[in-house]
Design an enzyme around this catalytic site. Structure first.
Site, PDB file in Angstrom:
ATOM      1  N   ASP A  20       0.823  -1.215   0.000  1.00 43.47           N
ATOM      2  CA  ASP A  20       0.000   0.000   0.000  1.00 43.47           C
ATOM      3  C   ASP A  20       0.855   1.262   0.000  1.00 43.47           C
ATOM      4  O   ASP A  20       2.075   1.208   0.203  1.00 43.47           O
ATOM      5  CB  ASP A  20      -0.957  -0.015   1.201  1.00 43.47           C
ATOM      6  CG  ASP A  20      -0.295  -0.439   2.507  1.00 43.47           C
ATOM      7  OD1 ASP A  20       0.952  -0.417   2.583  1.00 43.47           O
ATOM      8  OD2 ASP A  20      -1.015  -0.786   3.455  1.00 43.47           O
TER       9      ASP A  20
ATOM     10  N   ASN B 111      -7.753  -3.081  14.158  1.00 47.08           N
ATOM     11  CA  ASN B 111      -9.135  -3.375  13.757  1.00 47.08           C
ATOM     12  C   ASN B 111      -9.189  -4.554  12.783  1.00 47.08           C
ATOM     13  O   ASN B 111     -10.204  -4.805  12.160  1.00 47.08           O
ATOM     14  CB  ASN B 111      -9.793  -2.131  13.137  1.00 47.08           C
ATOM     15  CG  ASN B 111      -9.050  -1.639  11.899  1.00 47.08           C
ATOM     16  OD1 ASN B 111      -8.101  -2.272  11.455  1.00 47.08           O
ATOM     17  ND2 ASN B 111      -9.496  -0.536  11.335  1.00 47.08           N
TER      18      ASN B 111
ATOM     19  N   HIS C 174      -7.275  -4.884  10.052  1.00 48.32           N
ATOM     20  CA  HIS C 174      -6.966  -4.592   8.648  1.00 48.32           C
ATOM     21  C   HIS C 174      -5.672  -5.272   8.208  1.00 48.32           C
ATOM     22  O   HIS C 174      -4.777  -5.528   9.009  1.00 48.32           O
ATOM     23  CB  HIS C 174      -6.960  -3.087   8.348  1.00 48.32           C
ATOM     24  CG  HIS C 174      -5.797  -2.290   8.838  1.00 48.32           C
ATOM     25  ND1 HIS C 174      -5.940  -1.130   9.558  1.00 48.32           N
ATOM     26  CD2 HIS C 174      -4.458  -2.463   8.693  1.00 48.32           C
ATOM     27  CE1 HIS C 174      -4.752  -0.626   9.822  1.00 48.32           C
ATOM     28  NE2 HIS C 174      -3.829  -1.425   9.322  1.00 48.32           N
TER      29      HIS C 174
ATOM     30  N   GLU D 172      -9.644  -2.147   5.194  1.00 48.86           N
ATOM     31  CA  GLU D 172     -10.286  -1.846   6.472  1.00 48.86           C
ATOM     32  C   GLU D 172     -11.540  -2.712   6.652  1.00 48.86           C
ATOM     33  O   GLU D 172     -12.018  -3.327   5.690  1.00 48.86           O
ATOM     34  CB  GLU D 172     -10.655  -0.360   6.515  1.00 48.86           C
ATOM     35  CG  GLU D 172      -9.461   0.591   6.398  1.00 48.86           C
ATOM     36  CD  GLU D 172      -8.645   0.705   7.686  1.00 48.86           C
ATOM     37  OE1 GLU D 172      -8.759  -0.172   8.572  1.00 48.86           O
ATOM     38  OE2 GLU D 172      -7.876   1.677   7.798  1.00 48.86           O
TER      39      GLU D 172
HETATM   40  C1  GLP Z   1      -0.482   0.129   8.799  1.00 43.42           C
HETATM   41  C2  GLP Z   1      -0.241  -0.601   7.452  1.00 43.42           C
HETATM   42  C3  GLP Z   1      -0.397  -2.087   7.575  1.00 43.42           C
HETATM   43  C4  GLP Z   1       0.292  -2.569   8.843  1.00 43.42           C
HETATM   44  C5  GLP Z   1      -0.443  -2.038  10.045  1.00 43.42           C
HETATM   45  C6  GLP Z   1       0.161  -2.437  11.404  1.00 43.42           C
HETATM   46  O1  GLP Z   1      -1.557   1.020   8.785  1.00 43.42           O
HETATM   47  N1  GLP Z   1      -1.023  -0.118   6.356  1.00 43.42           N
HETATM   48  O2  GLP Z   1       0.135  -2.715   6.418  1.00 43.42           O
HETATM   49  O3  GLP Z   1       0.294  -3.973   8.899  1.00 43.42           O
HETATM   50  O4  GLP Z   1      -0.659  -0.646   9.967  1.00 43.42           O
HETATM   51  O5  GLP Z   1       1.300  -1.685  11.701  1.00 43.42           O
HETATM   52  P1  GLP Z   1       2.250  -1.999  12.921  1.00 43.42           P
HETATM   53  O6  GLP Z   1       3.078  -3.164  12.514  1.00 43.42           O
HETATM   54  O7  GLP Z   1       3.084  -0.759  13.084  1.00 43.42           O
HETATM   55  O8  GLP Z   1       1.386  -2.280  14.094  1.00 43.42           O
END
Ligand code: GLP
Length: 251
Positions: A68, A137, A139, A144
């Site tokens: 993304d 959440n 995702h 989402e």
């Molecule tokens: C972000 C990304 C995800 C990622 C998630 C968790 O918003 N778009 O791809 O897996 O949040 O991030 P973290 O590993 O910092 O908890």
């Protein structure tokens, strides 16, 4: 069946995930790695850099596609995911820049950009190993709650909760977090031949349990992983605290 590996530390999580990536690269030196941002995969990128320096992994033929990118942030913006990947991995390994793909969040026609991204993934032969994190959440990428499971790359509105979680990178202000992103869809993720989900910390324990042990439901996007034939979860004790892992599923 989903396989689980419990990591002793973040370092261990990075090491185990790097083992999977290295094995994939050894099997198919021009294979396609699907990469993720966030704090969880950082130890993986550190370990891959170390192995590349040590001559243990050869990135010269590897191609990467990221999940993304924020809409409206150029690649040289410190909070763009392109910048993140450069700083944490690509600048440290001998990978051809043309072989590192992320969606372009600055594209004039985002619908076109999404189609082009899907076409690129297809032209490269699909994703061999997709690295995933999970949001609080549920995702994955920026898919989402409520995401349609069959979607490919598309533009999404980032959930309020995600903007709050990511505000730490935008001077603590959720309003500064871009409101939209371009993300691979769950359709792209599920088409990956292998998936490795990295999860750490107590704050992810409930959502991980709902995702992997609850109903498969678009309201918990990561629950779709239960339908994938080859998923490995690497979690620390805290993140795995709510799951009773059957002995046979442990690796
Ligand atoms: C972000 C990304 C995800 C990622 C998630 C968790 O918003 N778009 O791809 O897996 O949040 O991030 P973290 O590993 O910092 O908890």
């Amino acid at each position: 069946m989903i396989r689980y590996r419990i990591a002793d530390s973040m370092e261990d999580m990075g090491y185990r995930a790097a083992d999977m990536a290295a094995e994939q690269i050894a099997d198919k030196p021009d294979g396609v790695l699907g990469l993720a941002t966030g704090s969880t995969p950082l130890p993986l990128y550190e370990e891959l850099t170390r192995r590349s320096d040590a001559g243990e992994v050869d990135f010269s033929g590897v191609r990467t596609v990221n999940l993304d990118e924020y809409v409206g942030l150029p690649g040289d913006h410190p909070q763009s995911y392109r910048y993140f990947m450069q700083v944490h991995l690509f600048d440290h390994i001998p990978i051809d820049p043309a072989n590192t793909a992320l969606p372009d969040g600055m594209a004039e026609d985002l619908a076109d950009e999404c189609r082009a991204y899907d076409a690129l993934i297809e032209a490269w032969g699909g994703i061999d190993l997709q690295v995933l994190g999970i949001g609080h959440n549920g995702h994955i990428g920026f898919n989402e709650p409520g995401s349609v499971f069959t979607l490919k790359t598309h533009v999404v509105d980032i959930a309020r909760r995600t903007r709050i979680a990511n505000a730490r990178f935008f001077r603590g202000d959720p309003e500064r977090v871009p409101g939209q992103a371009v993300t691979m869809g769950i359709g792209n993720i599920m088409a990956a031949r292998k998936i490795v989900l990295l999860v750490s910390g107590r704050s992810k324990a409930e959502i991980l349990e709902r995702a992997l042990c609850g109903d498969v439901n678009p309201l918990v996007p990561a629950s779709v992983l239960q339908l994938h034939p080859d998923v490995t979860v690497i979690a620390d004790q805290q993140a795995a605290a709510c799951i009773e892992i059957p002995e046979a599923a442990m690796i």
